[in-house]
Design a protein around this motif. Structure first.
Motif, PDB file in Angstrom:
ATOM      1  N   SER A 181       3.240   2.986  17.235  1.00 42.32           N
ATOM      2  CA  SER A 181       2.264   2.031  16.691  1.00 42.32           C
ATOM      3  C   SER A 181       0.845   2.360  17.129  1.00 42.32           C
ATOM      4  O   SER A 181      -0.123   1.889  16.531  1.00 42.32           O
ATOM      5  N   GLN A 182       0.714   3.202  18.174  1.00 44.01           N
ATOM      6  CA  GLN A 182      -0.599   3.553  18.688  1.00 44.01           C
ATOM      7  C   GLN A 182      -1.244   4.725  17.947  1.00 44.01           C
ATOM      8  O   GLN A 182      -2.447   4.944  18.074  1.00 44.01           O
ATOM      9  N   PHE A 183      -0.448   5.487  17.188  1.00 44.12           N
ATOM     10  CA  PHE A 183      -1.027   6.650  16.513  1.00 44.12           C
ATOM     11  C   PHE A 183      -0.477   6.857  15.101  1.00 44.12           C
ATOM     12  O   PHE A 183      -0.627   7.929  14.529  1.00 44.12           O
ATOM     13  N   SER A 184       0.144   5.831  14.544  1.00 42.56           N
ATOM     14  CA  SER A 184       0.631   5.923  13.168  1.00 42.56           C
ATOM     15  C   SER A 184       0.627   4.545  12.532  1.00 42.56           C
ATOM     16  O   SER A 184       0.457   3.532  13.221  1.00 42.56           O
ATOM     17  N   VAL A 185       0.816   4.522  11.227  1.00 34.72           N
ATOM     18  CA  VAL A 185       0.909   3.272  10.480  1.00 34.72           C
ATOM     19  C   VAL A 185       2.251   3.262   9.769  1.00 34.72           C
ATOM     20  O   VAL A 185       2.611   4.243   9.104  1.00 34.72           O
ATOM     21  N   GLN A 186       2.999   2.197   9.919  1.00 37.10           N
ATOM     22  CA  GLN A 186       4.269   2.067   9.216  1.00 37.10           C
ATOM     23  C   GLN A 186       4.120   1.061   8.081  1.00 37.10           C
ATOM     24  O   GLN A 186       3.750  -0.092   8.310  1.00 37.10           O
ATOM     25  N   VAL A 187       4.400   1.513   6.872  1.00 37.72           N
ATOM     26  CA  VAL A 187       4.283   0.669   5.689  1.00 37.72           C
ATOM     27  C   VAL A 187       5.663   0.515   5.062  1.00 37.72           C
ATOM     28  O   VAL A 187       6.294   1.525   4.701  1.00 37.72           O
ATOM     29  N   PRO A 188       6.173  -0.707   4.938  1.00 34.96           N
ATOM     30  CA  PRO A 188       7.472  -0.900   4.283  1.00 34.96           C
ATOM     31  C   PRO A 188       7.438  -0.385   2.855  1.00 34.96           C
ATOM     32  O   PRO A 188       6.405  -0.458   2.178  1.00 34.96           O
ATOM     33  N   VAL A 189       8.552   0.123   2.386  1.00 29.81           N
ATOM     34  CA  VAL A 189       8.623   0.654   1.032  1.00 29.81           C
ATOM     35  C   VAL A 189       8.217  -0.406   0.011  1.00 29.81           C
ATOM     36  O   VAL A 189       7.543  -0.105  -0.982  1.00 29.81           O
ATOM     37  N   ALA A 190       8.588  -1.651   0.262  1.00 30.36           N
ATOM     38  CA  ALA A 190       8.246  -2.740  -0.665  1.00 30.36           C
ATOM     39  C   ALA A 190       6.748  -2.977  -0.759  1.00 30.36           C
ATOM     40  O   ALA A 190       6.266  -3.593  -1.717  1.00 30.36           O
ATOM     41  N   LYS A 191       5.996  -2.478   0.250  1.00 29.73           N
ATOM     42  CA  LYS A 191       4.548  -2.705   0.283  1.00 29.73           C
ATOM     43  C   LYS A 191       3.755  -1.531  -0.301  1.00 29.73           C
ATOM     44  O   LYS A 191       2.518  -1.505  -0.188  1.00 29.73           O
ATOM     45  N   ILE A 192       4.413  -0.585  -0.918  1.00 30.78           N
ATOM     46  CA  ILE A 192       3.706   0.559  -1.505  1.00 30.78           C
ATOM     47  C   ILE A 192       2.595   0.130  -2.471  1.00 30.78           C
ATOM     48  O   ILE A 192       1.499   0.700  -2.453  1.00 30.78           O
ATOM     49  N   PRO A 193       2.797  -0.888  -3.322  1.00 31.36           N
ATOM     50  CA  PRO A 193       1.702  -1.315  -4.208  1.00 31.36           C
ATOM     51  C   PRO A 193       0.467  -1.793  -3.453  1.00 31.36           C
ATOM     52  O   PRO A 193      -0.643  -1.761  -3.997  1.00 31.36           O
ATOM     53  N   ASP A 194       0.644  -2.232  -2.187  1.00 34.06           N
ATOM     54  CA  ASP A 194      -0.469  -2.746  -1.378  1.00 34.06           C
ATOM     55  C   ASP A 194      -1.044  -1.698  -0.444  1.00 34.06           C
ATOM     56  O   ASP A 194      -1.817  -2.024   0.467  1.00 34.06           O
ATOM     57  N   LEU A 195      -0.675  -0.449  -0.637  1.00 29.29           N
ATOM     58  CA  LEU A 195      -1.040   0.618   0.290  1.00 29.29           C
ATOM     59  C   LEU A 195      -2.546   0.721   0.514  1.00 29.29           C
ATOM     60  O   LEU A 195      -3.024   0.805   1.655  1.00 29.29           O
ATOM     61  N   LYS A 196      -3.307   0.706  -0.543  1.00 34.15           N
ATOM     62  CA  LYS A 196      -4.760   0.847  -0.438  1.00 34.15           C
ATOM     63  C   LYS A 196      -5.359  -0.291   0.379  1.00 34.15           C
ATOM     64  O   LYS A 196      -6.184  -0.067   1.273  1.00 34.15           O
ATOM     65  N   ARG A 197      -4.942  -1.504   0.076  1.00 34.93           N
ATOM     66  CA  ARG A 197      -5.469  -2.665   0.802  1.00 34.93           C
ATOM     67  C   ARG A 197      -5.091  -2.602   2.274  1.00 34.93           C
ATOM     68  O   ARG A 197      -5.917  -2.884   3.160  1.00 34.93           O
ATOM     69  N   ILE A 198      -3.840  -2.231   2.567  1.00 35.96           N
ATOM     70  CA  ILE A 198      -3.365  -2.162   3.952  1.00 35.96           C
ATOM     71  C   ILE A 198      -4.217  -1.194   4.769  1.00 35.96           C
ATOM     72  O   ILE A 198      -4.641  -1.504   5.890  1.00 35.96           O
ATOM     73  N   LEU A 199      -4.490  -0.034   4.220  1.00 34.37           N
ATOM     74  CA  LEU A 199      -5.263   0.977   4.950  1.00 34.37           C
ATOM     75  C   LEU A 199      -6.736   0.617   5.042  1.00 34.37           C
ATOM     76  O   LEU A 199      -7.373   0.848   6.069  1.00 34.37           O
ATOM     77  N   GLN A 200      -7.273   0.066   3.978  1.00 29.77           N
ATOM     78  CA  GLN A 200      -8.684  -0.329   4.012  1.00 29.77           C
ATOM     79  C   GLN A 200      -8.933  -1.494   4.950  1.00 29.77           C
ATOM     80  O   GLN A 200     -10.052  -1.655   5.447  1.00 29.77           O
ATOM     81  N   ASP A 201      -7.926  -2.306   5.209  1.00 32.40           N
ATOM     82  CA  ASP A 201      -8.075  -3.450   6.112  1.00 32.40           C
ATOM     83  C   ASP A 201      -8.045  -3.047   7.583  1.00 32.40           C
ATOM     84  O   ASP A 201      -8.323  -3.865   8.459  1.00 32.40           O
ATOM     85  N   ILE A 202      -7.699  -1.802   7.875  1.00 33.38           N
ATOM     86  CA  ILE A 202      -7.709  -1.337   9.269  1.00 33.38           C
ATOM     87  C   ILE A 202      -9.152  -1.086   9.681  1.00 33.38           C
ATOM     88  O   ILE A 202      -9.844  -0.264   9.074  1.00 33.38           O
TER      89      ILE A 202
END
Length: 307
Positions: free
Chosen positions: A236-257
């Protein structure tokens, strides 16, 4: 571990199935591991079976498939009769399985991988007779691409990734089957803040190490994947884990970091590079020793469970 752990490598058997393995492509870890275990002067090698804590059978699964497997064979029946190693074929010999510590790239908990006993290792796409290149890549301040992936569209996870993000005119999320002729794969990785690591046919792939080697934060998009060396590494300190179900939200998830958090993670990616690096001969804290440390911990656990 370095002062205590001893492994006996069996001397029996002949090449190409024994004492040999691939030194290139995505299964190169197998060949390098066999070579290192049989290298003269390996401090972890036992001089006699009586002093060993673990026993290594230097057999190459890749060579078995290459030389003995026919497309007309039943793969699971064939492999199960010959050697009980992989997630599926190990079930063919339950008695042998009880005494095995399996080291697997395809560490899929839904396919029989047992984290407390089995070892998850990274898949490394190594060039022949050479080590993969590890570098810092571009400065984190100069990486213009938010997230990047290029590769085959196969497997459920990748198909979903391509369905939502494939070959679109979006400079933030770049997902391609093939790059343009004037683009270099490693250079594009180095220009990316986040490198997407989706499952393909199996949960394992060399995308994880490719990302780490160029200082790109891995975005792990997999189901049931047991992360390598997680006994000592906090992913969790050097990677991001995204659930497969959240693939449509990928852009938002990364931009929110927040960018400050991104910088911290990217710094830690550089710090952990040594743990994924192939050295010939092996050096302390490199990927060879990470694998053996995981084996050592499980060997201790087996002893405690049986006592």
């Amino acid at each position: 571990m370095m002062k205590t752990f001893k492994i006996w490598t069996y001397k029996e058997g002949d090449i190409p199935l024994m004492h040999d393995g691939p030194m290139s492509y995505i299964y190169s870890s197998e060949g390098h591991f066999i070579e290192e275990m049989e290298r003269k002067g390996n401090p972890l090698a036992a001089n006699h079976p009586d002093e060993a804590h673990a026993f290594f059978i230097p057999i190459s699964v890749t060579r078995i498939v290459q030389y003995l497997f026919s497309p007309d064979d039943d793969p699971f029946g064939f492999m199960g009769r010959l050697q009980a190693i992989g997630p599926f074929v190990s079930r063919k010999n339950p008695k042998l399985f009880e005494n095995l510590i399996r080291v697997l790239c395809n560490a899929n908990s839904s396919e029989g991988f047992i984290p407390r006993r089995d070892v998850s290792m990274t898949e490394i796409n190594g060039p022949y007779n050479n080590t993969p290149i590890v570098s810092g890549g571009q400065s984190p301040h100069n990486r213009s691409i938010l997230a990047f992936f290029a590769g085959g569209n196969h497997g459920i996870v990748r198909k979903k990734l391509f369905q939502h993000w494939g070959n679109k005119e979006d400079n933030n999320i770049q997902v391609y089957t093939y790059l343009h002729k004037n683009q270099n794969y490693i250079e594009v990785l180095s220009q990316s803040k986040y490198c997407l690591c989706p499952s393909g046919y199996e949960v394992a792939s060399d995308r994880l190490t490719e990302a780490i080697y160029v200082g790109c934060i891995p975005v792990i998009i997999k189901n049931n994947y047991v992360l390598p060396y997680s006994d000592v590494l906090d992913w969790s300190q050097f990677s991001v884990q995204v659930p497969v179900a959240k693939i449509p939200d990928l852009k938002r998830i990364l931009q929110d970091i927040p960018f400050s958090k991104y910088l911290e993670m990217q710094k830690r990616v550089i710090e952990v590079q040594k743990h994924f690096t192939v050295n010939i001969p092996a050096e302390r804290f490199d990927v060879f020793h990470m694998i053996l440390h995981s084996v050592w911990l499980r060997r201790l656990n087996i002893r405690l469970l049986k006592s």
